[in-house]
Design a protein around this motif. Structure first.
Motif, PDB file in Angstrom:
ATOM      1  N   GLU A 172      39.996  34.060  37.991  1.00 22.62           N
ATOM      2  CA  GLU A 172      40.585  33.925  39.326  1.00 22.62           C
ATOM      3  C   GLU A 172      39.565  34.252  40.408  1.00 22.62           C
ATOM      4  O   GLU A 172      39.535  33.607  41.462  1.00 22.62           O
ATOM      5  CB  GLU A 172      41.808  34.836  39.452  1.00 22.62           C
ATOM      6  CG  GLU A 172      42.997  34.389  38.616  1.00 22.62           C
ATOM      7  CD  GLU A 172      44.111  35.419  38.585  1.00 22.62           C
ATOM      8  OE1 GLU A 172      45.166  35.122  37.996  1.00 22.62           O
ATOM      9  OE2 GLU A 172      43.931  36.526  39.133  1.00 22.62           O
ATOM     10  N   THR A 175      37.388  31.252  40.909  1.00 28.34           N
ATOM     11  CA  THR A 175      38.064  30.243  41.736  1.00 28.34           C
ATOM     12  C   THR A 175      37.977  30.606  43.204  1.00 28.34           C
ATOM     13  O   THR A 175      37.664  29.759  44.060  1.00 28.34           O
ATOM     14  CB  THR A 175      39.535  30.112  41.302  1.00 28.34           C
ATOM     15  OG1 THR A 175      39.602  29.755  39.924  1.00 28.34           O
ATOM     16  CG2 THR A 175      40.245  29.053  42.132  1.00 28.34           C
ATOM     17  N   GLU A 176      38.242  31.870  43.530  1.00 27.71           N
ATOM     18  CA  GLU A 176      38.177  32.312  44.926  1.00 27.71           C
ATOM     19  C   GLU A 176      36.754  32.240  45.454  1.00 27.71           C
ATOM     20  O   GLU A 176      36.526  31.862  46.610  1.00 27.71           O
ATOM     21  CB  GLU A 176      38.710  33.747  45.041  1.00 27.71           C
ATOM     22  CG  GLU A 176      40.201  33.887  44.748  1.00 27.71           C
ATOM     23  CD  GLU A 176      41.045  33.062  45.694  1.00 27.71           C
ATOM     24  OE1 GLU A 176      40.732  33.039  46.913  1.00 27.71           O
ATOM     25  OE2 GLU A 176      42.004  32.418  45.224  1.00 27.71           O
ATOM     26  N   ASN A 178      34.354  30.142  44.529  1.00 29.02           N
ATOM     27  CA  ASN A 178      34.011  28.745  44.801  1.00 29.02           C
ATOM     28  C   ASN A 178      34.706  28.232  46.052  1.00 29.02           C
ATOM     29  O   ASN A 178      34.140  27.422  46.799  1.00 29.02           O
ATOM     30  CB  ASN A 178      34.368  27.875  43.597  1.00 29.02           C
ATOM     31  CG  ASN A 178      33.414  28.072  42.424  1.00 29.02           C
ATOM     32  OD1 ASN A 178      32.287  28.528  42.593  1.00 29.02           O
ATOM     33  ND2 ASN A 178      33.874  27.735  41.227  1.00 29.02           N
ATOM     34  N   LYS A 179      35.929  28.706  46.320  1.00 29.81           N
ATOM     35  CA  LYS A 179      36.646  28.292  47.535  1.00 29.81           C
ATOM     36  C   LYS A 179      35.963  28.817  48.795  1.00 29.81           C
ATOM     37  O   LYS A 179      35.909  28.129  49.817  1.00 29.81           O
ATOM     38  CB  LYS A 179      38.095  28.777  47.480  1.00 29.81           C
ATOM     39  CG  LYS A 179      38.999  28.007  46.545  1.00 29.81           C
ATOM     40  CD  LYS A 179      40.416  28.543  46.604  1.00 29.81           C
ATOM     41  CE  LYS A 179      41.348  27.768  45.678  1.00 29.81           C
ATOM     42  NZ  LYS A 179      42.737  28.316  45.723  1.00 29.81           N
ATOM     43  N   THR A 185      27.555  28.113  43.273  1.00 29.34           N
ATOM     44  CA  THR A 185      28.813  27.681  42.667  1.00 29.34           C
ATOM     45  C   THR A 185      28.800  28.001  41.171  1.00 29.34           C
ATOM     46  O   THR A 185      27.744  28.136  40.565  1.00 29.34           O
ATOM     47  CB  THR A 185      29.027  26.174  42.860  1.00 29.34           C
ATOM     48  OG1 THR A 185      27.937  25.461  42.249  1.00 29.34           O
ATOM     49  CG2 THR A 185      29.100  25.821  44.335  1.00 29.34           C
TER      50      THR A 185
END
Length: 589
Positions: A172, A175-176, A178-179, A185
């Motif tokens: 998780e 994911t955060e 990369n956002k 990345t």
């Protein structure tokens, strides 16, 4: 107009520099293995060192590590060492706090030892340290102290969390990350099994990269196997105790890597056997909130997920002893995995069908209803009987941790179980792996002391993370190799002697040696108390001090050992002198 012209010129030049910096290609990193240590390494490289990271995992996407798997139903206790990594990512650390059971030792949790005899009452549950369940205040690090033992900060406690939940909260965070678009990345590639790791000259002939070749792990036929190549400046092996990356470094022909690196033979693990090595383990799944029948007409004890249970069996023989241990977990609605840990010659490993296994457990644990239609389903008995389980590894470590090419701009480094593996009795497995990542982070940042236990080093890392360039990679990896290798050797010594008999291995030799080990621990504790701390406690107690490195732990324990040897030798000398007189000593050469 001159000042205005100068200002405009500065703005134009500054903007051009920013654009050029943004247009410069990031360095590439490959992490092999997507367990907790591999995912943590990816986060560190992308966040602190601006690498674009490719995370390679041999398991197919369908068997994701973020879901519960009874074959990997381990629980981690993330202590202060492991928290040095998690605290670098405050949101991830907070999620860990929310999804775990917080305790200091057994503090804030209840331990219940259930007697084997169904006619004997279950002792009253007691918590060693009262939990401050009603407190909502935060500690100095911003951690929620709700349900935390009174007076304790999160940095001084452990967090019980299932393995899949630990991986999930880290994924998780990826994911955060990369956002947010800050730093490099992170890309996950599943079903990719590492085949080889070699340095290779770039197409323009001006540099060297490391090429990782993988094969499709899902291919069932050798004729259908497809391979892929991944190029990077830095490759990290986080692929477990049977690390393919480490094997590639060990098998590398002379001249493959820089002459300044450790020899390839250093990547052959040094292996030692402890009393806990090769014990077999598999998981039996119990229903959530199952009830434990009590004696004398008392109501049954309803279990709670955050409590600890030790359930004894009536079998106590060398090849029949059995005990069920349940560690705390947050979700009270989830199944309760209980570990069955025995010597390889135990009788349960000869049972391969559910009916016979159910009957065996009914005889061993008469307190419970294990009959057909009872506490555990027939499907679970069948699964458990057929499960092969796994074995605790020997205590092993790799003296070699890193290599680099002649230019010093590309390299390979190992972390986690790829450089150290041992049975879980000292509770340092995942914590030692996360500390590997912290030490690598400090090395890549150019810090002089990669082993420092001061959390302020993480701040220093943030300040210096931009200094890491390919030109300094060789020096940084040299520092990691030189300083961290002795720490790993000390860790393995701790694993061999720390608490190898906690599983109550039932062989007669085990029982005798356990008494010796217990007497040694008790003596050191007593000496520590009567000497007001001058004589150090046992190494397993010292290891709970997160401010000490493993080298410091073993050095202190060794000083006590040397003192005890001196006392014993002096005592024997005095006895011999009184028994045989001075003539004996005059006769000695």
């Amino acid at each position: 107009m001159k000042p205005l012209s100068s200002l405009l010129l500065l703005i134009i030049v500054g903007s051009t520099n920013v654009i050029n910096a943004l247009q410069q290609p990031r360095q590439q990193a490959i992490v092999v293995g997507s367990g907790p240590v591999g995912v943590a390494t990816s986060l560190i490289l992308a966040t602190n060192h601006n690498y674009d990271v490719t995370l390679l995992e041999s398991s197919p996407a369908s068997s994701t590590q973020t879901k519960y798997d009874p074959t990997k139903a381990f629980l981690y206790n993330v202590n202060g060492r492991g928290q040095r990594l998690t605290k670098m990512f405050p949101e991830m650390h907070q999620r860990m706090v929310e999804r775990s059971v917080i305790s200091k030792g057994f503090g804030g949790t209840k331990l219940t030892i259930v007697p084997a005899d169904p006619g004997e009452s279950i002792p009253e549950q007691k918590a060693n340290v009262p939990a401050a369940a009603d407190k909502e205040d935060n500690d100095d690090d911003g951690n929620d102290n709700k349900s935390m033992p009174s007076g304790e900060k999160a940095g001084n406690v452990g967090f019980w969390i299932p393995r899949h939940e630990m991986v999930k909260l880290m994924v998780e965070e990826i994911t955060e990350h990369n956002k947010r678009g800050l730093g490099g990345t992170i890309t996950l590639c599943t079903g990719q099994e590492c085949v080889s790791v070699v340095p290779c000259t770039t197409k323009d002939g001006e540099g060297v990269t490391v090429v990782v070749t993988t094969k499709d792990a899902s291919s069932s036929s050798s004729l259908e196997i497809s391979t892929n190549e991944y190029n990077a400046n830095l490759v990290i092996g986080a692929d477990g105790m049977n690390s393919k990356v480490r094997q590639c470094l060990h098998n590398a022909p002379p001249g493959t890597w820089s002459s300044n690196c450790v020899k390839s033979t250093k990547f052959q693990p040094k292996t030692y056997t402890s009393p806990a090595s090769f014990l077999r383990i598999k998981v039996l799944q119990l229903p959530p909130q199952f009830e434990i029948p009590d004696a004398d007409g008392k109501p049954p004890l309803k279990t709670f997920s955050q409590d600890i249970y030790a359930i004894r069996s009536v079998n106590t023989g060398p090849r029949t002893y059995l005990s069920l241990g349940l560690l705390p977990m947050k979700d009270n609605e989830a199944v309760r995995p209980t570990n069955i840990i025995t010597r390889p010659d135990h009788g349960i490993w000869k049972i391969t069908n559910g009916k016979s296994m159910r009957e065996y457990f009914q005889q061993a644990f008469p307190r419970f209803n294990f009959q057909e239609g009872g506490l555990i389903s027939n499907q679970e008995w069948d699964r458990f009987a057929k499960a092969e389980g796994t074995r605790f590894p020997p205590c092993q470590y790799s003296p070699g941790l890193a290599v680099w090419d002649e230019s010093g701009r590309s390299g390979v480094v190992l972390v986690g179980d790829s450089i150290h593996a041992f049975s879980p009795d000292i509770g340092q497995g995942v914590n030692a792996g996360l500390m590997d990542v912290v030490c690598l982070d400090r090395a890549l940042a150019g810090l002089n002391d990669v082993e420092s236990g001061n959390d302020n080093d993480t701040t220093a890392t943030d300040k210096t993370k931009k200094q890491t360039t390919s030109a300094t990679l060789e020096a940084n990896l040299q520092r990691y190799q030189k300083q961290h290798a002795p720490e790993i050797a000390a860790l393995i010594r701790l694993a061999r002697f720390g608490a190898p008999y906690q599983y109550k291995q039932p062989h007669r030799a085990d029982r005798a040696l356990r008494l010796v080990w217990t007497a040694n621990v008790a003596m050191r504790l007593l000496l520590n108390k009567v000497s007001f701390g001058v004589i150090q406690p046992p190494c397993i107690i010292l290891s709970q001090n997160e401010e000490l490195t493993f080298r410091e732990v073993m050095k202190r324990a060794d000083r006590t050992t040397a003192l005890l040897k001196t006392i014993v030798l002096a005592g024997l000398t005095l006895w011999a002198k009184r028994r045989f007189g001075l003539a004996l000593f005059r006769a000695l050469p």
